[in-house]
Design a protein around this motif. Structure first.
Motif, PDB file in Angstrom:
ATOM      1  N   CYS A  28       0.809  -1.226   0.000  1.00  0.00           N
ATOM      2  CA  CYS A  28       0.000   0.000   0.000  1.00  0.00           C
ATOM      3  C   CYS A  28       0.841   1.274   0.000  1.00  0.00           C
ATOM      4  O   CYS A  28       0.339   2.327  -0.380  1.00  0.00           O
ATOM      5  N   ARG A  29       2.116   1.190   0.359  1.00  0.00           N
ATOM      6  CA  ARG A  29       2.871   2.456   0.372  1.00  0.00           C
ATOM      7  C   ARG A  29       3.051   3.031  -1.031  1.00  0.00           C
ATOM      8  O   ARG A  29       3.275   4.213  -1.197  1.00  0.00           O
ATOM      9  N   TYR A  30       2.910   2.172  -2.063  1.00  0.00           N
ATOM     10  CA  TYR A  30       3.036   2.687  -3.437  1.00  0.00           C
ATOM     11  C   TYR A  30       1.793   3.447  -3.908  1.00  0.00           C
ATOM     12  O   TYR A  30       1.770   3.986  -5.001  1.00  0.00           O
ATOM     13  N   LEU A  31       0.746   3.483  -3.080  1.00  0.00           N
ATOM     14  CA  LEU A  31      -0.427   4.300  -3.422  1.00  0.00           C
ATOM     15  C   LEU A  31      -0.093   5.790  -3.411  1.00  0.00           C
ATOM     16  O   LEU A  31      -0.795   6.593  -4.013  1.00  0.00           O
ATOM     17  N   VAL A  35       0.229  11.935  -7.432  1.00  0.00           N
ATOM     18  CA  VAL A  35      -1.213  11.870  -7.718  1.00  0.00           C
ATOM     19  C   VAL A  35      -1.943  11.204  -6.552  1.00  0.00           C
ATOM     20  O   VAL A  35      -2.963  11.708  -6.056  1.00  0.00           O
ATOM     21  N   GLY A  36      -1.411  10.089  -6.085  1.00  0.00           N
ATOM     22  CA  GLY A  36      -2.041   9.351  -4.991  1.00  0.00           C
ATOM     23  C   GLY A  36      -2.114  10.165  -3.711  1.00  0.00           C
ATOM     24  O   GLY A  36      -3.123  10.125  -2.995  1.00  0.00           O
ATOM     25  N   SER A  37      -1.065  10.921  -3.411  1.00  0.00           N
ATOM     26  CA  SER A  37      -1.074  11.753  -2.200  1.00  0.00           C
ATOM     27  C   SER A  37      -2.138  12.835  -2.302  1.00  0.00           C
ATOM     28  O   SER A  37      -2.821  13.134  -1.327  1.00  0.00           O
ATOM     29  N   ALA A  38      -2.290  13.413  -3.506  1.00  0.00           N
ATOM     30  CA  ALA A  38      -3.323  14.440  -3.704  1.00  0.00           C
ATOM     31  C   ALA A  38      -4.716  13.820  -3.570  1.00  0.00           C
ATOM     32  O   ALA A  38      -5.616  14.414  -2.978  1.00  0.00           O
ATOM     33  N   PHE A 210      -8.165   6.803  -6.103  1.00  0.00           N
ATOM     34  CA  PHE A 210      -6.950   6.630  -5.296  1.00  0.00           C
ATOM     35  C   PHE A 210      -6.388   5.221  -5.497  1.00  0.00           C
ATOM     36  O   PHE A 210      -5.183   5.037  -5.709  1.00  0.00           O
ATOM     37  N   ASN A 211      -7.262   4.232  -5.461  1.00  0.00           N
ATOM     38  CA  ASN A 211      -6.840   2.843  -5.593  1.00  0.00           C
ATOM     39  C   ASN A 211      -6.373   2.552  -7.027  1.00  0.00           C
ATOM     40  O   ASN A 211      -5.290   2.010  -7.260  1.00  0.00           O
ATOM     41  N   LEU A 212      -7.169   2.960  -8.020  1.00  0.00           N
ATOM     42  CA  LEU A 212      -6.820   2.697  -9.426  1.00  0.00           C
ATOM     43  C   LEU A 212      -5.536   3.417  -9.848  1.00  0.00           C
ATOM     44  O   LEU A 212      -4.821   2.957 -10.741  1.00  0.00           O
ATOM     45  N   ASN A 213      -5.238   4.530  -9.197  1.00  0.00           N
ATOM     46  CA  ASN A 213      -4.016   5.255  -9.539  1.00  0.00           C
ATOM     47  C   ASN A 213      -2.761   4.403  -9.349  1.00  0.00           C
ATOM     48  O   ASN A 213      -1.731   4.643  -9.975  1.00  0.00           O
ATOM     49  N   LEU A 214      -2.871   3.386  -8.493  1.00  0.00           N
ATOM     50  CA  LEU A 214      -1.719   2.492  -8.301  1.00  0.00           C
ATOM     51  C   LEU A 214      -1.360   1.808  -9.624  1.00  0.00           C
ATOM     52  O   LEU A 214      -0.181   1.657  -9.969  1.00  0.00           O
ATOM     53  N   LEU A 215      -2.390   1.423 -10.392  1.00  0.00           N
ATOM     54  CA  LEU A 215      -2.125   0.800 -11.697  1.00  0.00           C
ATOM     55  C   LEU A 215      -1.586   1.842 -12.677  1.00  0.00           C
ATOM     56  O   LEU A 215      -0.685   1.561 -13.467  1.00  0.00           O
ATOM     57  N   ALA A 241     -11.717 -10.275  11.565  1.00  0.00           N
ATOM     58  CA  ALA A 241     -10.344  -9.760  11.496  1.00  0.00           C
ATOM     59  C   ALA A 241     -10.301  -8.256  11.790  1.00  0.00           C
ATOM     60  O   ALA A 241      -9.219  -7.680  11.889  1.00  0.00           O
ATOM     61  N   GLN A 242     -11.463  -7.627  11.928  1.00  0.00           N
ATOM     62  CA  GLN A 242     -11.566  -6.190  12.187  1.00  0.00           C
ATOM     63  C   GLN A 242     -10.805  -5.376  11.146  1.00  0.00           C
ATOM     64  O   GLN A 242     -10.057  -4.468  11.471  1.00  0.00           O
ATOM     65  N   ARG A 243     -10.981  -5.755   9.879  1.00  0.00           N
ATOM     66  CA  ARG A 243     -10.246  -4.979   8.894  1.00  0.00           C
ATOM     67  C   ARG A 243     -11.013  -4.726   7.605  1.00  0.00           C
ATOM     68  O   ARG A 243     -11.790  -5.557   7.145  1.00  0.00           O
ATOM     69  N   VAL A 244     -10.755  -3.546   7.052  1.00  0.00           N
ATOM     70  CA  VAL A 244     -11.222  -3.211   5.716  1.00  0.00           C
ATOM     71  C   VAL A 244     -10.110  -3.624   4.752  1.00  0.00           C
ATOM     72  O   VAL A 244      -8.931  -3.469   5.064  1.00  0.00           O
ATOM     73  N   GLU A 245     -10.493  -4.173   3.624  1.00  0.00           N
ATOM     74  CA  GLU A 245      -9.515  -4.464   2.576  1.00  0.00           C
ATOM     75  C   GLU A 245      -9.899  -3.704   1.317  1.00  0.00           C
ATOM     76  O   GLU A 245     -11.074  -3.649   0.962  1.00  0.00           O
ATOM     77  N   MET A 246      -8.931  -3.132   0.653  1.00  0.00           N
ATOM     78  CA  MET A 246      -9.157  -2.537  -0.668  1.00  0.00           C
ATOM     79  C   MET A 246      -8.600  -3.495  -1.714  1.00  0.00           C
ATOM     80  O   MET A 246      -7.457  -3.950  -1.604  1.00  0.00           O
ATOM     81  N   HIS A 247      -9.430  -3.746  -2.702  1.00  0.00           N
ATOM     82  CA  HIS A 247      -9.026  -4.617  -3.810  1.00  0.00           C
ATOM     83  C   HIS A 247      -9.250  -3.897  -5.137  1.00  0.00           C
ATOM     84  O   HIS A 247     -10.059  -2.972  -5.226  1.00  0.00           O
TER      85      HIS A 247
END
Ligand code: AVJ
Length: 315
Positions: A28-31, A35-38, A210-215, A241-247
């Motif tokens: 996820c750090r490559y998000l 562009v991703g930070s904005a 934000f997620n698609l920008n990774l591609l 698991a108390q977690r959200v996942e982005m796919h």
């Protein structure tokens, strides 16, 4: 044609994450390129995403109390500097009593520059463009004798680690700190599923972008040919698991060429790439996590409206 450059860490991690069988994944750090930070910054303004505002509200309301519990000369280090806006009230409350050294640690030079502009007159700012732990070793080597350190790890970034990795990370961090140093840890709390899903899949599609920008970033930097329209954003919540996942879900069977990784990645129809996990916490789990990593929980502040906790851990 771009030559494969398997030496860069980005290339290696993309190659490892998209080849082979089983769940495809990208760190996820490559998000967070520019562009991703904005786009992440835009997320923090969405009504559905209350996390950042809740975090900032606690710091705003309790700045004096938070900094007051660490007496004596102090330096501040922050893991993931972001824009610096959230940190302002803490530095303001500290700089009343002393001249202050502030070490923002971030892999993004843009984030560091922005944070420097935001906080300039409040402290002697020493930006460190490194990973969190490498940056913290540098802080450890620069700090003056007798000076205490307050480490800020805000925004629930700890939630991006798998539980074991979070403990390992905090344990490592603790070895770079000294007795009586403090770690201010921000954690997003468990809340009803519909609110979490709206926060990570907002109707305006900012999180999807934000997620698609990774591609798009892999296309730009690694000469890949991802067609972004052939993937869509998906947020899932696993309550046990108390977690959200982005796919990112592939709409059809397709092959994508990633030139610089020397890879043709195949995606089945409906196959996903896991791009981020965001663990949510119960307030009582934080003390346990702290203890396992060699800290103790000194104080805790809650924001009830959204559901967020700020915990002051001591070595
Ligand atoms: C910056 C890691 C706190 O996990 O909520 C926001 C990142 N991802 N929307 C989070 C994020 C999708 C965010 N953190």
């Amino acid at each position: 044609m771009l030559a494969p450059a398997l030496d860069s860490q980005f290339v290696r991690e993309v190659h490892a994450g998209l080849s082979g069988f089983g769940q495809k994944t990208l760190p996820c750090r490559y998000l967070y390129d520019s562009v991703g930070s904005a786009l992440f910054e835009a997320i923090t303004y969405l009504s559905e995403y209350g996390l950042t505002r809740a975090d900032a509200r606690i710091l705003q309301t309790h700045a004096a109390e938070i900094t007051g519990s660490l007496a004596g000369p102090l330096a501040v280090a922050e893991l993931g500097s972001g824009s610096g806006i959230k940190t302002r009230p803490l530095l303001e409350s500290l700089c009343e009593q002393q001249s202050l050294a502030y070490y923002p640690i971030d892999l993004s030079a843009t984030a560091l520059a922005q944070c420097e502009r935001e906080l300039e007159p409040l402290a002697a700012i020493v930006p460190i463009e490194k990973s969190y732990l490498e940056g913290m070793s540098e802080v450890a080597s620069r700090r003056r004798a007798g000076e205490k350190l307050l480490v800020l790890f805000l925004g629930s970034t700890i939630g991006n680690f798998e539980p074991d990795a979070a403990i390992e990370f905090l344990t490592e961090l603790r070895t770079l700190m000294e007795p009586d140093d403090g770690l201010l840890l921000g954690t997003d709390l468990v809340k009803p599923m519909d609110r979490l899903l709206a926060a990570y899949d907002d109707p305006a599609g900012v999180t999807a972008a934000f997620n698609l920008n990774l591609l798009a970033r892999i296309n730009r930097e690694l000469g890949a040919d991802f067609n972004l329209r052939h993937f869509h954003h998906e947020a899932r919540y696993h309550s046990e698991a108390q977690r959200v996942e982005m796919h990112l879900r592939s709409r059809a069977h397709q092959t994508v060429r990633i030139a610089r990784a020397g890879l043709c990645a195949e995606f089945g129809a409906g196959e996903t790439i896991l791009t981020e996990v965001c663990h949510k916490f119960r307030a009582d789990q934080i003390a346990g996590m702290a203890r396992t990593a060699g800290f103790h929980l000194d104080r805790q502040w809650m924001e009830e409206e959204w559901g967020f906790a700020e915990s002051l851990l001591r070595v």
